[in-house]
Motif scaffolding. Structure first.
Motif, short mmCIF file in Angstrom:
data_model
loop_
_atom_site.label_atom_id
_atom_site.label_comp_id
_atom_site.label_asym_id
_atom_site.label_seq_id
_atom_site.Cartn_x
_atom_site.Cartn_y
_atom_site.Cartn_z
N PHE A 152 0.82 -1.22 0.00
CA PHE A 152 0.00 0.00 0.00
C PHE A 152 0.85 1.27 0.00
N THR A 153 2.02 1.21 -0.63
CA THR A 153 2.88 2.40 -0.68
C THR A 153 2.23 3.52 -1.49
N GLY A 154 1.38 3.15 -2.46
CA GLY A 154 0.66 4.19 -3.22
C GLY A 154 -0.26 4.98 -2.32
N LEU A 156 0.27 5.55 0.85
CA LEU A 156 1.16 6.42 1.62
C LEU A 156 1.53 7.66 0.82
N GLY A 157 1.99 7.47 -0.41
CA GLY A 157 2.43 8.61 -1.22
C GLY A 157 1.31 9.58 -1.53
N GLU A 158 0.16 9.05 -1.92
CA GLU A 158 -0.96 9.92 -2.26
C GLU A 158 -1.45 10.71 -1.06
N ARG A 159 -1.68 10.01 0.05
CA ARG A 159 -2.20 10.69 1.24
C ARG A 159 -1.21 11.70 1.80
N LEU A 160 0.07 11.41 1.68
CA LEU A 160 1.09 12.33 2.19
C LEU A 160 0.95 13.70 1.55
N VAL A 161 0.75 13.73 0.24
CA VAL A 161 0.64 15.02 -0.44
C VAL A 161 -0.78 15.60 -0.31
N VAL A 162 -1.80 14.74 -0.24
CA VAL A 162 -3.17 15.24 -0.15
C VAL A 162 -3.42 15.95 1.18
N VAL A 163 -2.77 15.49 2.24
CA VAL A 163 -2.90 16.18 3.53
C VAL A 163 -2.44 17.62 3.40
N PHE A 164 -1.31 17.83 2.74
CA PHE A 164 -0.82 19.19 2.52
C PHE A 164 -1.80 20.00 1.67
N VAL A 165 -2.33 19.38 0.61
CA VAL A 165 -3.25 20.11 -0.27
C VAL A 165 -4.52 20.51 0.47
N HIS A 166 -5.02 19.62 1.33
CA HIS A 166 -6.19 19.98 2.13
C HIS A 166 -5.89 21.20 3.00
N GLY A 167 -4.71 21.22 3.59
CA GLY A 167 -4.32 22.37 4.39
C GLY A 167 -4.29 23.64 3.56
N PHE A 168 -3.71 23.55 2.37
CA PHE A 168 -3.61 24.72 1.49
C PHE A 168 -4.98 25.24 1.09
N MET A 169 -5.89 24.33 0.71
CA MET A 169 -7.22 24.76 0.28
C MET A 169 -7.96 25.51 1.39
N THR A 170 -7.88 24.98 2.60
CA THR A 170 -8.57 25.64 3.70
C THR A 170 -7.89 26.95 4.08
N ALA A 171 -6.57 27.00 3.94
CA ALA A 171 -5.83 28.24 4.20
C ALA A 171 -6.28 29.34 3.25
N VAL A 172 -6.41 29.01 1.97
CA VAL A 172 -6.86 29.99 0.98
C VAL A 172 -8.29 30.45 1.29
N PHE A 173 -9.15 29.49 1.62
CA PHE A 173 -10.55 29.80 1.92
C PHE A 173 -10.65 30.77 3.10
#
Length: 251
Positions: A152-154, A156-173
């Motif tokens: 399930f390394t995929g 790990l990789g996907e969620r690792l970056v998606v956590v950051f993107v979620h933070g960014f989206m809410t920061a912009v909002f």
């Protein structure tokens, strides 16, 4: 004793690694203060809540009212596919604002810079909770139990970056809310969210190959990182040190 889902070790690694990396970034970039880190736990339950209480029931109800059978894939009416696609960008970005009902969160998000880091914290928490929720869904489905945990390394990789993107989206909002432009903030966050999800949806429908979906995801991620670095608040070194001292002595 029930069997332990094979994804569980990777889920633990994913959540722990993502939390360590992005909370450290939040702490360092926000002025080496724990003020905003304290908001991260507020986002943890939001993904499960919006998926179980809003997205799933609403999608099922609309499909039933329209007489659309589940599992049709590309044969599903286009309008319903677009409706299902819009559920995540619309409702996930809206539910991330729920913690702002708390006075401490609202006070921190009153000015644009504080709103940016407050949103980053809540979004990181949302992303961490989403990783745990998705791991639970995968484990409960039993569809991947033939694979060892390290397959399930995929995830790990996907969620690792998606956590950051979620933070960014809410920061912009939240930053645009603080600038009295809430509609623009919502459209920006939901638009980024839709772009992040677009490639995966097109691949699942068989419209594009996996490599196209992967390229689209990477391009959007690069854009997010570039914009994050351009708009994130920056404190002068003297002010950064003073703020760190202030919040250490005034929790």
């Amino acid at each position: 004793m029930p069997d332990v889902p094979t994804i569980l070790p990777m889920a633990v690694i994913t959540v722990a690694t993502s939390a360590a990396l992005w909370v450290a970034l939040l702490w360092a970039y926000a002025g080496r203060t724990w003020r905003y880190v304290a908001f991260v736990p507020l986002g943890l339950p939001l993904s499960a809540i919006v998926n179980l209480a809003v997205k799933a029931p609403l999608g099922t109800w609309v499909g039933a009212q329209a007489g659309i059978e589940p599992g049709l894939g590309a044969a599903t009416p286009v309008w319903f596919l677009l409706f299902l696609f819009a559920l995540a960008p619309v409702f996930e970005e809206l539910i991330k604002l729920v913690p702002t009902v708390l006075p401490s969160v609202r006070n921190a998000a009153r000015v644009p810079d504080g709103a940016f880091w407050t949103g980053m914290a809540i979004g990181i928490g949302f992303g961490l909770g989403e990783a745990a929720y998705l791991a639970w869904q995968i484990g409960a489905s039993g569809a991947y139990e033939q694979y060892p945990w390290y397959a399930f390394t995929g995830f790990l990789g996907e969620r690792l970056v998606v956590v950051f993107v979620h933070g960014f989206m809410t920061a912009v909002f939240l930053r645009l809310v603080a600038l009295r432009r809430p509609l623009v903030g919502f459209l920006a966050a939901a638009g980024i969210h839709a772009l992040i999800n677009a490639g995966a949806m097109l691949f699942q429908l068989g419209i594009v190959p996996s490599w196209v979906a992967g390229v689209e995801f990477v391009l959007v991620l690069i854009g997010v990182v570039v914009v994050f670095d351009r708009i994130r608040p920056r404190l002068p070194k003297a002010e950064e040190a003073a703020e760190a001292v202030y919040y250490t002595t005034h929790p």
